[in-house]
Motif scaffolding. Structure first.
Motif, mmCIF file in Angstrom:
data_model
loop_
_atom_site.group_PDB
_atom_site.id
_atom_site.type_symbol
_atom_site.label_atom_id
_atom_site.label_comp_id
_atom_site.label_asym_id
_atom_site.label_seq_id
_atom_site.Cartn_x
_atom_site.Cartn_y
_atom_site.Cartn_z
ATOM 1 N N THR A 29 0.800 -1.213 0.000
ATOM 2 C CA THR A 29 0.000 0.000 0.000
ATOM 3 C C THR A 29 0.836 1.266 0.000
ATOM 4 O O THR A 29 2.002 1.258 0.395
ATOM 5 C CB THR A 29 -1.023 -0.010 1.165
ATOM 6 N N ASP A 30 0.202 2.316 -0.443
ATOM 7 C CA ASP A 30 0.843 3.610 -0.697
ATOM 8 C C ASP A 30 -0.104 4.675 -0.146
ATOM 9 O O ASP A 30 -0.808 5.329 -0.907
ATOM 10 C CB ASP A 30 0.993 3.708 -2.228
ATOM 11 N N PRO A 31 -0.131 4.814 1.210
ATOM 12 C CA PRO A 31 -1.119 5.724 1.800
ATOM 13 C C PRO A 31 -0.770 7.174 1.502
ATOM 14 O O PRO A 31 0.345 7.467 1.061
ATOM 15 C CB PRO A 31 -0.967 5.470 3.313
ATOM 16 N N PRO A 32 -1.691 8.096 1.765
ATOM 17 C CA PRO A 32 -1.330 9.511 1.694
ATOM 18 C C PRO A 32 -0.084 9.761 2.551
ATOM 19 O O PRO A 32 0.048 9.220 3.646
ATOM 20 C CB PRO A 32 -2.565 10.198 2.298
ATOM 21 N N TYR A 33 0.848 10.560 2.019
ATOM 22 C CA TYR A 33 2.138 10.786 2.704
ATOM 23 C C TYR A 33 2.034 11.847 3.793
ATOM 24 O O TYR A 33 3.010 12.135 4.461
ATOM 25 C CB TYR A 33 3.189 11.239 1.671
ATOM 26 N N LEU A 34 0.859 12.495 3.914
ATOM 27 C CA LEU A 34 0.639 13.530 4.941
ATOM 28 C C LEU A 34 1.536 14.745 4.709
ATOM 29 O O LEU A 34 2.133 15.283 5.644
ATOM 30 C CB LEU A 34 0.849 12.949 6.359
ATOM 31 N N VAL A 35 1.682 15.120 3.453
ATOM 32 C CA VAL A 35 2.550 16.260 3.109
ATOM 33 C C VAL A 35 1.775 17.367 2.376
ATOM 34 O O VAL A 35 2.381 18.257 1.805
ATOM 35 C CB VAL A 35 3.759 15.813 2.247
ATOM 36 N N ARG A 36 0.424 17.271 2.376
ATOM 37 C CA ARG A 36 -0.402 18.245 1.628
ATOM 38 C C ARG A 36 0.078 18.332 0.181
ATOM 39 O O ARG A 36 0.363 19.404 -0.349
ATOM 40 C CB ARG A 36 -0.347 19.623 2.282
ATOM 41 N N TYR A 37 0.188 17.165 -0.437
ATOM 42 C CA TYR A 37 0.751 17.049 -1.791
ATOM 43 C C TYR A 37 -0.035 17.891 -2.804
ATOM 44 O O TYR A 37 -1.261 17.903 -2.812
ATOM 45 C CB TYR A 37 0.737 15.572 -2.223
ATOM 46 N N ARG A 38 0.696 18.562 -3.660
ATOM 47 C CA ARG A 38 0.095 19.278 -4.787
ATOM 48 C C ARG A 38 1.109 19.233 -5.920
ATOM 49 O O ARG A 38 2.263 19.639 -5.723
ATOM 50 C CB ARG A 38 -0.194 20.733 -4.406
ATOM 51 N N ASP A 39 0.706 18.689 -7.074
ATOM 52 C CA ASP A 39 1.689 18.625 -8.165
ATOM 53 C C ASP A 39 1.671 19.917 -8.979
ATOM 54 O O ASP A 39 0.909 20.848 -8.678
ATOM 55 C CB ASP A 39 1.510 17.354 -9.023
ATOM 56 N N ARG A 40 2.521 19.959 -10.004
ATOM 57 C CA ARG A 40 2.683 21.222 -10.752
ATOM 58 C C ARG A 40 1.393 21.699 -11.394
ATOM 59 O O ARG A 40 1.184 22.869 -11.592
ATOM 60 C CB ARG A 40 3.773 21.051 -11.827
ATOM 61 N N SER A 41 0.512 20.729 -11.707
ATOM 62 C CA SER A 41 -0.752 21.152 -12.339
ATOM 63 C C SER A 41 -1.860 21.347 -11.295
ATOM 64 O O SER A 41 -3.030 21.530 -11.672
ATOM 65 C CB SER A 41 -1.173 20.130 -13.397
ATOM 66 N N GLY A 42 -1.513 21.283 -10.003
ATOM 67 C CA GLY A 42 -2.494 21.575 -8.956
ATOM 68 C C GLY A 42 -3.246 20.357 -8.447
ATOM 69 O O GLY A 42 -4.137 20.491 -7.603
ATOM 70 N N ARG A 43 -2.909 19.159 -8.937
ATOM 71 C CA ARG A 43 -3.619 17.966 -8.459
ATOM 72 C C ARG A 43 -3.208 17.650 -7.015
ATOM 73 O O ARG A 43 -2.024 17.770 -6.661
ATOM 74 C CB ARG A 43 -3.326 16.760 -9.353
ATOM 75 N N THR A 44 -4.162 17.216 -6.210
ATOM 76 C CA THR A 44 -3.887 16.874 -4.815
ATOM 77 C C THR A 44 -4.256 15.402 -4.571
ATOM 78 O O THR A 44 -4.820 14.749 -5.450
ATOM 79 C CB THR A 44 -4.719 17.762 -3.867
ATOM 80 N N VAL A 45 -3.926 14.905 -3.377
ATOM 81 C CA VAL A 45 -4.289 13.535 -2.982
ATOM 82 C C VAL A 45 -5.205 13.638 -1.771
ATOM 83 O O VAL A 45 -4.874 14.322 -0.798
ATOM 84 C CB VAL A 45 -3.014 12.719 -2.636
ATOM 85 N N ARG A 46 -6.369 12.974 -1.851
ATOM 86 C CA ARG A 46 -7.339 13.050 -0.743
ATOM 87 C C ARG A 46 -6.715 12.563 0.560
ATOM 88 O O ARG A 46 -5.977 11.579 0.573
ATOM 89 C CB ARG A 46 -8.560 12.177 -1.074
ATOM 90 N N ASN A 47 -6.985 13.250 1.637
ATOM 91 C CA ASN A 47 -6.522 12.900 2.983
ATOM 92 C C ASN A 47 -5.022 13.062 3.177
ATOM 93 O O ASN A 47 -4.477 12.560 4.151
ATOM 94 C CB ASN A 47 -6.936 11.465 3.363
ATOM 95 N N ASP A 48 -4.374 13.779 2.259
ATOM 96 C CA ASP A 48 -2.937 13.964 2.428
ATOM 97 C C ASP A 48 -2.613 14.969 3.538
ATOM 98 O O ASP A 48 -1.451 15.233 3.822
ATOM 99 C CB ASP A 48 -2.293 14.407 1.103
#
Ligand SMILES: C[S@@+](CC[C@H](N)C(=O)[O-])C[C@H]1O[C@@H](n2cnc3c(N)ncnc32)[C@H](O)[C@@H]1O
Length: 228
Positions: A29-48
């Motif tokens: 598994t690859d859970p949310p990393y808890l880093v408030r991820y946002r990529d260059r195009s603005g995509r985020t990961v739920r519960n990060d």
């Protein structure tokens, strides 16, 4: 709840408690990393931004068969929260895997040029006859379908090493379904859980492609990377 070769859409914190104890052979598994991820195009990961998701490890531990393993990617900057969740659930770290990357995912005091995962034991799993190295080859997926998509080629050697044909491989944070695809291609059963409907649909499409490919495999001799 269908357990075999399914992608379930929903919150794993609600779904995992409904699944039978000691039914899973391996968790990748690859859970949310808890880093408030946002990529260059603005995509985020739920519960990060939500350490509460790591409560899933309590049920992950319960679901695993005695003497089996969980491979969990994690964010190095939230390692305290990950360790608290893993140890609180009962897991014992038995290895750490690093994937050096030839590009930087981020750049601050350091260029972030590796991914990492812990190998976590429930009980005392058997030692593999041919253990894989704890430094592994990385492949970049391009993150087209999902902002943090892992390559099947990264996951497959671990699934082959730490489970047996026919075992059920669980990924409760399935995203685009890479761990489930790797499991299916390795002759394992899979169960993926994912919060976002669009990723579930993508994962199901990929897995339908794998299934068609495996059906044809005896005639054609292998699944092409394009298909999965
Ligand atoms: C780091 S990504 C996994 C990416 C995946 N390894 C791949 O190759 O596509 C984590 C995923 O967990 C999902 N997620 C977050 N919280 C969840 C929850 N409570 N239950 C199920 N899925 C969740 C997110 O939507 C995201 O797709």
């Amino acid at each position: 709840m269908p357990m075999n070769n399914s992608i379930i859409q929903g919150d794993c914190l609600d779904i995992l408690p409904t699944l039978p104890t000691e039914s899973v052979g391996l968790v990748v598994t690859d859970p949310p990393y808890l880093v408030r991820y946002r990529d260059r195009s603005g995509r985020t990961v739920r519960n990060d931004d939500n350490p509460g998701v790591l409560a899933a490890f309590t049920d992950i531990y319960r679901l695993l068969k005695p003497d089996s393993l969980c491979i969990s990617f994690y964010g190095w900057n939230s390692v305290d929260a990950f360790f608290a969740a893993w140890r609180g659930a009962g897991f014992r770290p038995v290895g750490h895997i690093v994937w050096p990357k030839d590009y930087a995912s981020s750049r601050r005091y350091l260029q972030a040029c590796h991914e990492q995962a812990y190998l976590l034991a429930k009980g005392t799993p058997r030692i593999p006859a041919e253990p894989v190295k704890d430094v592994q080859s990385w492949e970049y997926t391009g993150n087209r379908a999902h902002p943090t998509e892992k390559a099947v080629s990264v996951l497959k050697p671990l699934i082959s090493c730490f489970s047996s044909p026919g075992d059920l491989v669980l990924d409760p944070f399935a995203g685009s379904g890479s761990a489930c695809v790797a499991a299916a291609l390795s002759g394992r059963r899979y169960l993926g859980i994912e919060l976002e409907a669009r990723y579930c649909e993508h994962a199901r499409r990929r897995l339908a492609g794998v299934s068609r490919c495996l059906d044809r495999q005896t005639q054609a001799g292998g699944c092409h990377r394009r298909t999965v």
